[in-house]
Design an enzyme around this catalytic site. Structure first.
Site, PDB file in Angstrom:
ATOM      1  N   GLY A 164       0.832  -1.189   0.000  1.00 48.93           N
ATOM      2  CA  GLY A 164       0.000   0.000   0.000  1.00 48.93           C
ATOM      3  C   GLY A 164       0.863   1.233   0.000  1.00 48.93           C
ATOM      4  N   GLY A 167       0.310   5.120   1.502  1.00 47.88           N
ATOM      5  CA  GLY A 167      -0.588   6.053   2.164  1.00 47.88           C
ATOM      6  C   GLY A 167      -0.009   7.441   2.156  1.00 47.88           C
ATOM      7  N   GLY A 168      -0.721   8.341   2.802  1.00 46.62           N
ATOM      8  CA  GLY A 168      -0.286   9.724   2.840  1.00 46.62           C
ATOM      9  C   GLY A 168       1.058   9.900   3.493  1.00 46.62           C
ATOM     10  N   GLY A 172       3.592   7.569   3.501  1.00 43.42           N
ATOM     11  CA  GLY A 172       4.661   6.767   2.938  1.00 43.42           C
ATOM     12  C   GLY A 172       4.177   5.367   2.593  1.00 43.42           C
ATOM     13  N   PRO A 173       5.027   4.602   1.900  1.00 41.19           N
ATOM     14  CA  PRO A 173       4.629   3.271   1.455  1.00 41.19           C
ATOM     15  C   PRO A 173       4.584   2.255   2.613  1.00 41.19           C
ATOM     16  CG  PRO A 173       6.877   3.720   0.806  1.00 41.19           C
ATOM     17  CD  PRO A 173       6.363   4.983   1.423  1.00 41.19           C
ATOM     18  N   ASP A 197      -7.053  11.034   8.971  1.00 42.77           N
ATOM     19  CA  ASP A 197      -7.051  10.406   7.646  1.00 42.77           C
ATOM     20  C   ASP A 197      -7.876   9.122   7.698  1.00 42.77           C
ATOM     21  OD1 ASP A 197      -6.549  10.191   4.989  1.00 42.77           O
ATOM     22  OD2 ASP A 197      -4.497   9.448   5.199  1.00 42.77           O
TER      23      ASP A 197
END
Ligand SMILES: *[C@@H]1O[C@H](CO)[C@@H](O)[C@H](O)[C@H]1NC(C)=O
Ligand SMILES: *[C@@H]1O[C@H](CO)[C@@H](O)[C@H](O)[C@H]1NC(C)=O
Ligand SMILES: *[C@@H]1O[C@H](CO)[C@@H](O)[C@H](O)[C@H]1NC(C)=O
Ligand SMILES: *[C@@H]1O[C@H](CO)[C@@H](O)[C@H](O)[C@H]1NC(C)=O
Ligand SMILES: *[C@@H]1O[C@H](CO)[C@@H](O)[C@H](O)[C@H]1NC(C)=O
Ligand SMILES: *[C@@H]1O[C@H](CO)[C@@H](O)[C@H](O)[C@H]1NC(C)=O
Ligand SMILES: *[C@@H]1O[C@H](CO)[C@@H](O)[C@H](O)[C@H]1NC(C)=O
Ligand SMILES: *[C@@H]1O[C@H](CO)[C@@H](O)[C@H](O)[C@H]1NC(C)=O
Length: 859
Positions: free
Chosen positions: A499, A501-502, A504-505, A625
C-alpha cells in the site's frame, strides 16, 4: 448531463467485427494455419486478442491487437500504412518463417521482414499483449521477432521506449492520425538520450513536452505517487538505454496512450463499468507545455499569470515572453548564484556534464567559464550524481512539487543582480553578525528552557504512563534493527509493497520468527528528531484497543523512520465494500461476502475504535485520515483502524489547530479542513460519516457522481433522504440481508456526521448511542459539506464562487492517497480558476475574508 470526456473515456465498441469466430480460442499460429478476417488469436489468459478491425468510421481493415475485454482499445497495428480495402486479408506464417499479411491477390501488405528465421516457426500472442515469432522447439525465451519492438501509440507494461545503442535503432510511440486512421500522426513519444535521459513528446522534431531528467527514482515532472502504482524504470548500459514500467498490482489493467492530439495519457481499466479511467496526462497543464513561458522564466500553474521572470531577470516587452538580465554578468568582478527550488530543471540545450563533483566543485566549475549561466548537482541514478552546467538562456522551467525530490538549481547573477554592491555587502555582514548573535543567545535560552521542560515533562510522562500501564517501563516499545526490517521486507523490494498512504509506502515483511509484519516507511519530511519520534511512538503504542491495529515497534536509522505493525491478512475494508483495488476493478464475489450483519458490526467496531481515540484513551488523538483503506479487517472481520497517531508525528498534537500542511484524502476531508486547514475531532466525525455512507451504499464518495444531478454520494444521499427515499442509498447487494430500520438509522446518522458545520455534527459518543438505540430521536440532517444546490441543467458557471463541489471532488479522483499539501495548492488554483479571482488578492466587501474563507463561510 455529460461527463467530462477527459475523465471518463467510455470504451466504445467502435470496432466492426464479422460474426465469424474460431470455435476454439487459440494463441498460436503455425505454418499450416492462417488467420483470415473474422478469425482471431486469443492469448492464453484471454487478456489480448489479435485480428482484423476497422477503426472508427473507417471501412478499411487493419490487423491489430486489442484488449479482449474492451475491443475498442487497439494497442498495436501491423499494417498502419497499408490498409486492406476489403475484408479479405489473411495472416500467415510464411515458409521463410516470417509473419505475412496478404490481401486478396496474395500480395504482401505487411511483413515481419526478418532475415534470420526459425526452422519450425510459430507465432504466439502472449498475455502481455506481445505477438512473438519463435521456434516451436524452444518454447520460452528467445524471439526472432516481437511486436513489442515495433510500438504503435500504446506502451504496455514491459514494453520499451528507447535506443539500441549497438544498432542505433530507436523505439518510440507514434500517435494515430485520428480515431479513424491509425497511420502515423504528428506526435511521437520518445526517450531523449542527449545528456541525461528524459522522456519527450515531439512533433516535427519540436518538443511539445518533456518530463525532465531521470534522477534514479522518477522523472521530475511525473508525480511521485505514480511511481508506487507503476514502477517507472530507466535502464542504461552499453547495449541499450530505455524506459519501461511495471504494474505494482497485477490486477491492474493499464496503458500509456499517446493520443491524436499529442497528449500522453495514463489510463486504468475499470472492469465492471468497462471504462478507461484517466489518471494523469502529460502535459498536464499549460506549464507542462514545452517552453510555455519563454527563456529565463518560471512557469507556475498556481498563478493566474503563469509566467514570471527568474530573479534578476526582467521582461523586456509585452510581445515576447522571454526575459533578459537586469544587469549583465561580470565574470571579472565576480558573480553569485540565486537558488531555485521545486522546479523541473531547465532543458538540456547547451550544457556540460561532470560526474561525481561535490556541490562546491560544481560551483567552481561553473564559475570557471564566463558563459555558464546555471548549475545543479543532481542524482542521476542510485548513488550517482552529476554536475550539470548550462550555457546561454534557460528554457522550460516549471514548478513541480514533490516530496521526494529536492534538486536546487543555482542561477548565476551578477553581484548587482543579487543586490550585492560593495555597500550592501558591508551592510549584509553587519546584519549577519547581528542575526548570528541574536540566534545564538536565543538558542542558549531555548536550550536551557528545553532541558528544564524536558525534566518536567519526563516526570509528567512517567506519571502519565504508570497510570496507563501499571509500572511498565516506558521504553517497552521494541526498537527493530534496520537490517532486520531490510531482510524481512526483502530489502524494501517493490514486490513487497502492499500500500501507499499519505505518510509513505507500506511493505509486507516476514520476521525470522515467522511472524508477519506490515512496515510503514514514513516519508522523510516529518522533521522529527529521534527522541521526539520515539516519544510519539511510545505514546501511540500505548493505545491498545480491539479496534485499533497493534503497533509492534519502530525502527530508526539515519533519516529513516519506520513503524512496524501487526499484519492483517484480510486487507482493507475498501476491497470488501468497493471490490478489490477500489475503483480499479470491482470484485463482486468479495463484495457479497459482507452481509448487513457484518457491515453493522464493522461500523460499530469503527465507532468504538474512534471513540477510544477521541475520548477514552488518556491521550486524545485525532486521526485526520480516516477512510476505508485505513480500516483493516482481521480474520474474523473485526475492523481495526490503522494509521492513527501519525498526524501527531507529522503535524504536532494540538486539539484544534490551523495548519498549512493538510494531510488527508479527498472525499473524506471535512470542508473546514480541506479549505481552511482547521481540524478538530469533528473533522474525524465527518470522515466517519462518509465512511458510514460508503459502507451502507457500497460506493465511493470520491469519484461518485450521480448521472441526474452530478452530486457526490453525500449530496445524493441527502437529496434522497429529503424525499423520504433514503433506502435507495443502500447497496442493492444488501437487499436480502438488511434490516430496514437499521439501514435507515445508519444513513440518518451518517448524514448527521457529514453536515457542513462542525458544531452540528455529533460527537463519537453520541454517534455510538444513536447507532445502537432504536429509541434515540435524531434531528433532521442539514445539508452535507461540499453541497451546493444546483440546477442540473445549469451550465457550469465559471464566474460564480458557488462551485459544484462534487464536480471538483470528482475531477480530483486520480489523486489517490498522498500528502495533500500539493492537492491543497491544486485546490486553491482550482478555486481561482472557477471563480476567476485570485485567492490572495480577493477580499469580499462584506467580511474581508479571502477566497478560501469566503467559500467555507456558510456556517
Ligand atoms: C509445436 O510442437 C508441438 C510438439 O512439440 C506440436 O504438438 C505442435 O503441433 C507444434 N505446433 C505448431 C504450430 O507447429
Ligand atoms: C493487393 O496489394 C497489391 C500491392 O500492395 C496491390 O497492387 C493490389 O491492388 C492489392 N489487391 C487488392 C485486391 O486490394
Ligand atoms: C524488408 O527489409 C529489407 C532490408 O532489410 C528492405 O529493403 C525491404 O524494403 C523490407 N521490406 C518490407 C516489406 O518492409
Ligand atoms: C499534423 O500536421 C499537419 C501539418 O503540420 C497539420 O495540417 C495537421 O492538422 C496536424 N494534425 C493534427 C492531428 O494535429
Ligand atoms: C488527449 O489528451 C488530452 C489530455 O488528457 C485531452 O485533453 C484531449 O482531449 C485528448 N484528445 C483526444 C483526441 O482524446
Ligand atoms: C568536466 O568535463 C569537461 C569536459 O566534459 C572536462 O574538460 C573537465 O576537465 C571536467 N572537469 C572536472 C573537474 O572533472
Ligand atoms: C565555456 O563553455 C562553452 C560551452 O561548453 C565553451 O564553448 C567555451 O569554450 C568555454 N569557455 C571557456 C573559457 O572554457
Ligand atoms: C540524492 O539521493 C540521495 C540518496 O538517495 C538523497 O539523500 C538526496 O536527497 C538526493 N538528492 C537530490 C538532490 O535529490
Amino acid at each position: 448531463m455529460e461527463r467530462d470526456p477527459i475523465f471518463t473515456l467510455i470504451c466504445l465498441l467502435i470496432v466492426v467485427f464479422s460474426p465469424l469466430e474460431l470455435s476454439e480460442e487459440v494463441d498460436v499460429l503455425g505454418v499450416e494455419g492462417s488467420i483470415s478476417d473474422g478469425e482471431t488469436l486469443v492469448s492464453s489468459l484471454e487478456t489480448f486478442q489479435l485480428g482484423f478491425f476497422s477503426p472508427g468510421k473507417s471501412r478499411n481493415r487493419y490487423l491489430g491487437i486489442w484488449f479482449k475485454t474492451c475491443p475498442g482499445t487497439v494497442v498495436w497495428v501491423a499494417n498502419r500504412n497499408n490498409p486492406i480495402a476489403d475484408g479479405k486479408g489473411v495472416l500467415a506464417v510464411s515458409d521463410s518463417g516470417n509473419l505475412v499479411l496478404l490481401n486478396q491477390t496474395k500480395s504482401v501488405v505487411w511483413s515481419s521482414n526478418m532475415s534470420v528465421t526459425a526452422q519450425n516457426p510459430v507465432a504466439q500472442l502472449l498475455d502481455t499483449g506481445n505477438l512473438v515469432l519463435k521456434d516451436n522447439k524452444s518454447m520460452a525465451g528467445s524471439y526472432f521477432w516481437q511486436s513489442f519492438d515495433y510500438p504503435s501509440d500504446t506502451l504496455l507494461p514491459g514494453m520499451k521506449v528507447g535506443w539500441n545503442l549497438k544498432t542505433g535503432e530507436e523505439r518510440y510511440l507514434t500517435s494515430w492520425k485520428s480515431a479513424d486512421d491509425p497511420s502515423p500522426g504528428n506526435f511521437t513519444f520518445r526517450l531523449d538520450k542527449n545528456g541525461l535521459p528524459q522522456l519527450v513528446i515531439d512533433t516535427e522534431s519540436m518538443k511539445t513536452y518533456r518530463t525532465g531528467p531521470w534522477n534514479g527514482f522518477g522523472f521530475e515532472a511525473i508525480p511521485a505517487y505514480l511511481n508506487f502504482l507503476f514502477k517507472h524504470n530507466v535502464v542504461s548500459n552499453e547495449n541499450e538505454i530505455f524506459f519501461s514500467y511495471e504494474v505494482a498490482n497485477k490486477e491492474i489493467t493499464t496503458r500509456l496512450w499517446l493520443n491524436y492530439t499529442g497528449y500522453l495519457q495514463r489510463l486504468i481499466f475499470t472492469h465492471d463499468s468497462k471504462n478507461w479511467e484517466f489518471l494523469y496526462a502529460a502535459p498536464f497543464d499549460k506549464c507542462g507545455i514545452y517552453g510555455f513561458c519563454g527563456a529565463n522564466s518560471v512557469c507556475s500553474s498556481r498563478r493566474a499569470d503563469a509566467c514570471k521572470c527568474l530573479k534578476g531577470f526582467i521582461s523586456k516587452s509585452q510581445e515576447s515572453k522571454n526575459c533578459v538580465r537586469e544587469s549583465s554578468l561580470d565574470c571579472q568582478k565576480g558573480d553569485g548564484f540565486t537558488r531555485l527550488v521545486g522546479v523541473k530543471v531547465p532543458d538540456l540545450l547547451k550544457f556540460q556534464l561532470n560526474e561525481s563533483l561535490s556541490l562546491k566543485q560544481c560551483e567552481a566549475e561553473c564559475l570557471k567559464n564566463c558563459s555558464c549561466t546555471a548549475y545543479v548537482n543532481m542524482n542521476v541514478s542510485e548513488g550517482r550524481t552529476s554536475c550539470v552546467m548550462w550555457f546561454g538562456d534557460l528554457f522550460d522551467i516549471s514548478e513541480v512539487s514533490d516530496m521526494y525530490r529536492n534538486e536546487v538549481v543555482f542561477v548565476r547573477l551578477s553581484a548587482s543582480g543579487l543586490g550585492l554592491t560593495h555597500d550592501s555587502r558591508k551592510k549584509n555582514r553587519l546584519m549577519a553578525i547581528l542575526i548570528v548573535s541574536i540566534i545564538s543567545s536565543a538558542t542558549i535560552l531555548g536550550l536551557i528552557s528545553f532541558i528544564i521542560w524536558k525534566k518536567w515533562k519526563k516526570r509528567d510522562d512517567l506519571l502519565h504512563l504508570t497510570r496507563l500501564e501499571s509500572g511498565e517501563d516506558e521504553r517497552e516499545v521494541p526498537l527493530f534493527h534496520f537490517s532486520t526490517i531490510e531482510i524481512a521486507t526483502n530489502y524494501f523490494s517493490f514486490g513487497n509493497v502492499i500500500g501507499e498512504g499519505g505518510f509513505g509506502p507500506v511493505y509486507k515483511g516476514n520476521l525470522p520468527t515467522g511472524q508477519e509484519i506490515a512496515v510503514k516507511r514514513l516519508s522523510k519530511d516529518s522533521g522529527q528528531g529521534v527522541e521526539q519520534f520515539r516519544n510519539e511512538v511510545v505514546l501511540i503504542a500505548k493505545l491498545q484497543h480491539k479496534n485499533l491495529v497493534g503497533l509492534l515497534g519502530c525502527c530508526i536509522q539515519g533519516n529513516e523512520r519506520m513503524l512496524v505493525y501487526e499484519f492483517m491478512p484480510n486487507k482493507s475494508l475498501d476491497s470488501f465494500i468497493f471490490g478489490s483495488q477500489g475503483v480499479i476493478c470491482a470484485d463482486h464475489k468479495k463484495k457479497a461476502q459482507l452481509s448487513w450483519r457484518n457491515r453493522f458490526d464493522i461500523v460499530l467496531g469503527i465507532t468504538r475504535g474512534l471513540l477510544y481515540l477521541h475520548q477514552d484513551s488518556k491521550l486524545p488523538i485525532i486521526h485526520r485520515d480516516l477512510k476505508a483503506s485505513n480500516i483493516l479487517l482481521d480474520s474474523n472481520l473485526i475492523p481495526k483502524i490503522s494509521d492513527f497517531g501519525l498526524a501527531r508525528i507529522f503535524c504536532g498534537n494540538d486539539v484544534e489547530t490551523k495548519t498549512s500542511r493538510v494531510v488527508g484524502t479527498f472525499g473524506y476531508m471535512a470542508p473546514e479542513y480541506a479549505i481552511d486547514g482547521t481540524f478538530s475531532a469533528k473533522s474525524d466525525v465527518f470522515s466517519f460519516g462518509v465512511l458510514l455512507l460508503e459502507i451502507v451504499s457500497g460506493k465511493k464518495n470520491r469519484g461518485y457522481s450521480h448521472l441526474d444531478h452530478l452530486h457526490n454520494l453525500l449530496g445524493h444521499a441527502w437529496l434522497l433522504w429529503n424525499e423520504d427515499r433514503g433506502l435507495e442509498v443502500m447497496d442493492t447487494i444488501l437487499e436480502e440481508t438488511c434490516v430496514r430500520s437499521e439501514v435507515l438509522r445508519f444513513i440518518h446518522v451518517g448524514l448527521l456526521c457529514v453536515q457542513e458545520c462542525p458544531e452540528d455534527r455529533p460527537t463519537m459518543s453520541s454517534v455510538l448511542f444513536k447507532l445502537t438505540n432504536e429509541e434515540a430521536t435524531l434531528p433532521r440532517p442539514k445539508a452535507p459539506g461540499f453541497f451546493v444546490q444546483r440546477n442540473p441543467y445549469d451550465n457550469f458557471s465559471s464566474t460564480s464562487v458557488t462551485t459544484d463541489w462534487s464536480f471538483c471532488l470528482h475531477s480530483m479522483q486520480w489523486m489517490e492517497d498522498f500528502v495533500i499539501s500539493d492537492v491543497f495548492i491544486f485546490w486553491v488554483s482550482f478555486l481561482e480558476i472557477v471563480s476567476g479571482k485570485s485567492s490572495t488578492g480577493f477580499s469580499h466587501p462584506n467580511h474581508h475574508q479571502d477566497l478560501l474563507g469566503y467559500v467555507s463561510r456558510n456556517c
